[in-house]
Scaffold this motif. Structure first.
Motif, short mmCIF file in Angstrom:
data_model
loop_
_atom_site.label_atom_id
_atom_site.label_comp_id
_atom_site.label_asym_id
_atom_site.label_seq_id
_atom_site.Cartn_x
_atom_site.Cartn_y
_atom_site.Cartn_z
N ILE A 108 -3.46 -13.72 -0.79
CA ILE A 108 -2.82 -12.43 -1.13
C ILE A 108 -2.38 -11.75 0.16
N LEU A 109 -1.14 -11.24 0.12
CA LEU A 109 -0.62 -10.51 1.28
C LEU A 109 -0.65 -9.03 0.96
N ILE A 110 -1.36 -8.26 1.79
CA ILE A 110 -1.38 -6.80 1.59
C ILE A 110 -0.47 -6.18 2.65
N LYS A 111 0.62 -5.59 2.18
CA LYS A 111 1.60 -5.02 3.11
C LYS A 111 1.28 -3.57 3.42
N ASN A 112 1.59 -3.14 4.65
CA ASN A 112 1.28 -1.78 5.15
C ASN A 112 -0.22 -1.57 5.20
N PHE A 113 -0.93 -2.52 5.75
CA PHE A 113 -2.39 -2.42 5.81
C PHE A 113 -2.79 -1.65 7.08
N PRO A 114 -3.43 -0.48 6.96
CA PRO A 114 -3.77 0.32 8.17
C PRO A 114 -5.06 -0.18 8.84
N ALA A 115 -4.96 -1.35 9.46
CA ALA A 115 -6.15 -2.01 10.02
C ALA A 115 -6.90 -1.12 11.02
N LEU A 116 -6.14 -0.35 11.78
CA LEU A 116 -6.73 0.50 12.82
C LEU A 116 -7.79 1.45 12.24
N PRO A 141 0.08 4.85 5.36
CA PRO A 141 -0.53 4.18 4.19
C PRO A 141 -1.96 4.67 3.92
N ASP A 142 -2.36 4.54 2.68
CA ASP A 142 -3.67 5.00 2.23
C ASP A 142 -4.75 3.98 2.61
N ARG A 143 -5.65 4.38 3.49
CA ARG A 143 -6.66 3.41 3.98
C ARG A 143 -7.65 3.03 2.87
N ILE A 144 -7.90 3.94 1.94
CA ILE A 144 -8.87 3.62 0.88
C ILE A 144 -8.24 2.71 -0.17
N ILE A 164 0.84 -1.21 0.00
CA ILE A 164 0.00 0.00 0.00
C ILE A 164 0.88 1.26 0.00
N SER A 165 0.50 2.23 -0.82
CA SER A 165 1.25 3.49 -0.94
C SER A 165 0.81 4.49 0.12
N GLY A 166 1.44 5.66 0.11
CA GLY A 166 1.08 6.72 1.06
C GLY A 166 -0.31 7.27 0.78
N SER A 167 -0.89 7.84 1.82
CA SER A 167 -2.29 8.28 1.78
C SER A 167 -2.51 9.48 0.84
N LYS A 168 -3.40 9.30 -0.13
CA LYS A 168 -3.74 10.41 -1.03
C LYS A 168 -4.45 11.53 -0.27
N ASN A 169 -5.49 11.19 0.46
CA ASN A 169 -6.27 12.24 1.12
C ASN A 169 -5.52 12.87 2.29
N GLY A 170 -4.44 12.20 2.72
CA GLY A 170 -3.54 12.82 3.70
C GLY A 170 -2.56 13.74 2.99
N ALA A 171 -2.07 13.29 1.83
CA ALA A 171 -1.03 14.04 1.12
C ALA A 171 -1.51 15.43 0.69
N LEU A 172 -2.74 15.52 0.18
CA LEU A 172 -3.18 16.80 -0.41
C LEU A 172 -3.18 17.94 0.63
#
Ligand code: UD1
Length: 411
Positions: free
Chosen positions: A246-254, A227-230, A17-25
């Motif tokens: 499938i393994l999803i890495k950097n998954f922001p479960a919280l 990480p981007d939760r969406i 998972i990449s960095g958060s879009k809605n956080g980045a803007l």
């Protein structure tokens, strides 16, 4: 140019998972509050980030974007956000707060962006007015000006994410205390608050309110985006639809509790450990209704994907969106792929259906992700027109999907 997907390939492997879009803007835009250096890490390479950088550069900032890092220097030289940039992305309206706060004026074209129902900006404007701004609408532009801005109490009629961010940004740059009552509580608001605090702003979270003590001469900052939760939720749903192991890495479960609960109810087999999620697959899917609501409710951005997910569940499911009640423009396209989905007065109803590839048009960002996931499970070939919408918010999605075995390419 079209995106072509050959459906029904079993997906398997690893996705990061990449960095958060809605956080980045909003964090990129927070750099307008200072002339000092700002450095942001883990920034996703997506169209919305590029548009935000273009806007910052137009306003006079010196911005370098390389290998996921953004370095921003310099001051504001213009107080104008032109239509050519603003029309590409609705979140451009967020520059109004910091520029108005520091330069006491700004002209912003009325924003475009995702076509997901009427998206007014009245809460932003009402908030600016309360702080002392004068507002004029002329020739498709909003002209904001102020002699003297002063902190005060602002009650948001609805906990709008964008309005909360804009008001946090402007009140960080003005003297006195601003109290935002009924603010949005999305994780991206916490991201912005963390950055504003690094810049020297005093912010307290109260019971359903935010207290902000702004000041002039804010500091620069160095911040790494989470990480981007969406994006994570999107790949979770795609994995549950078409994946095995499938393994999803950097998954922001919280920050995805509501989705995780619904996945359990639907009968998906998965496990969460540390920062990763493993989706083992699914047996028989049960239909599960959802209602999209402000955080911590089910995210509206995942609502269209849930509809696609429910085409594989026994029985019928009801999907309601209380955040964007008319966010169902994707249904017509989904029907063209054979989905049994009908629009109801407050949402849609979806039944188990066999999807078949078709030529479809992507109407907006998250609808695009939903149509893409439908294409991955449809029989035959799907051609997606206007897929640039997906590139607005999903970093490297073609490579990521290819990496787990999808057959997807641009033609
Ligand atoms: C942000 C997110 C978007 C997400 C949405 C809701 C970004 C860049 N985008 O959008 O991905 O779907 O939050 O979680 O972070 N409204 C008004 N007047 C206003 C502002 C909003 O009526 O002045 C209404 C909207 O039409 C909508 C609801 O309030 O029905 C929520 O909108 P808002 O929370 O502001 O969403 P955005 O900030 O646009």
């Amino acid at each position: 140019m079209y995106l072509v997907v050959e459906g029904r390939k079993k997906l398997k492997g690893k996705i990061e998972i990449s960095g958060s879009k809605n956080g980045a803007l909003p964090v990129l835009i927070a750099s307008l509050l200072t002339d000092k250096e700002c450095f942001i890490e883990n920034v996703p390479d997506i169209l919305d980030v590029k548009t935000t950088i273009e806007l910052l550069q137009f306003l006079g900032k010196n911005v370098e974007f390389k290998d996921g890092n953004v370095l921003i220097k310099g001051g504001i030289k213009r107080a104008f956000a032109p239509y050519d940039i603003v029309k590409k992305m609705r979140a451009s309206i967020l520059v109004a707060g910091p520029v108005l706060g520091r330069k006491k004026k700004i002209k912003v074209s009325i924003p475009g962006g995702c076509l997901i129902g009427p998206r007014p900006i009245n809460y932003h404007i009402e908030g600016f007015k309360k702080l002392g701004a004068k507002v004029e609408i002329r020739g498709g532009d909003i002209i904001l000006s102020a002699k003297n801005l002063k902190g005060t109490k602002i009650l948001l009629e609805y906990p709008s994410v964008g309005a909360t961010e804009n008001l946090l940004l402007i009140s960080s740059s003005i003297e006195g205390e601003t109290v935002i009552e009924n603010p949005a509580n999305e994780p991206e608001i916490s991201i912005l608050i963390e950055v504003l605090k690094m810049m020297g702003v005093k912010i307290e979270k109260g019971v359903s309110c935010l207290k902000i003590k702004g000041r002039k001469n804010l500091k620069g900052f160095k911040y790494k985006l989470p990480p981007d939760r969406i994006e994570a939720g999107t790949y979770f749903i795609i994995s549950a639809l078409a994946g095995e192991n499938i393994l999803i890495k950097n998954f922001p479960a919280l920050h995805l509790d509501s989705l995780i609960e619904k996945m359990k109810e639907a009968g998906v087999d998965f496990s969460i450990s540390e920062e990763n999620l493993r989706v083992n697959g699914r047996k028989k899917l049960k239909s599960v209704d959802i209602e999209a609501n402000p955080y911590p409710g089910f995210p509206t951005d995942l609502q269209p994907l849930w509809t696609v997910f429910m085409t594989k569940a026994a029985g019928k499911s009801i999907i309601i969106d209380n955040v964007f009640p008319t966010r169902f423009s994707y249904i017509d396209e989904l029907r063209r792929m054979g989905a049994e989905v009908v629009l109801k007065s407050s949402g849609c109803e979806v039944k188990k259906s066999n999807l078949v590839g078709a030529r479809v048009r992507v109407p907006d960002l998250r609808a695009g992700a939903a149509l893409l996931s439908a294409a991955l499970i449809a029989k035959g070939r799907t051609i997606l027109e206007d897929f640039y919408h997906i590139e607005r918010g999903y970093e490297n999605f073609i490579e990521k999907l290819k990496g787990i075995g999808a057959r997807i390419w641009i033609e």
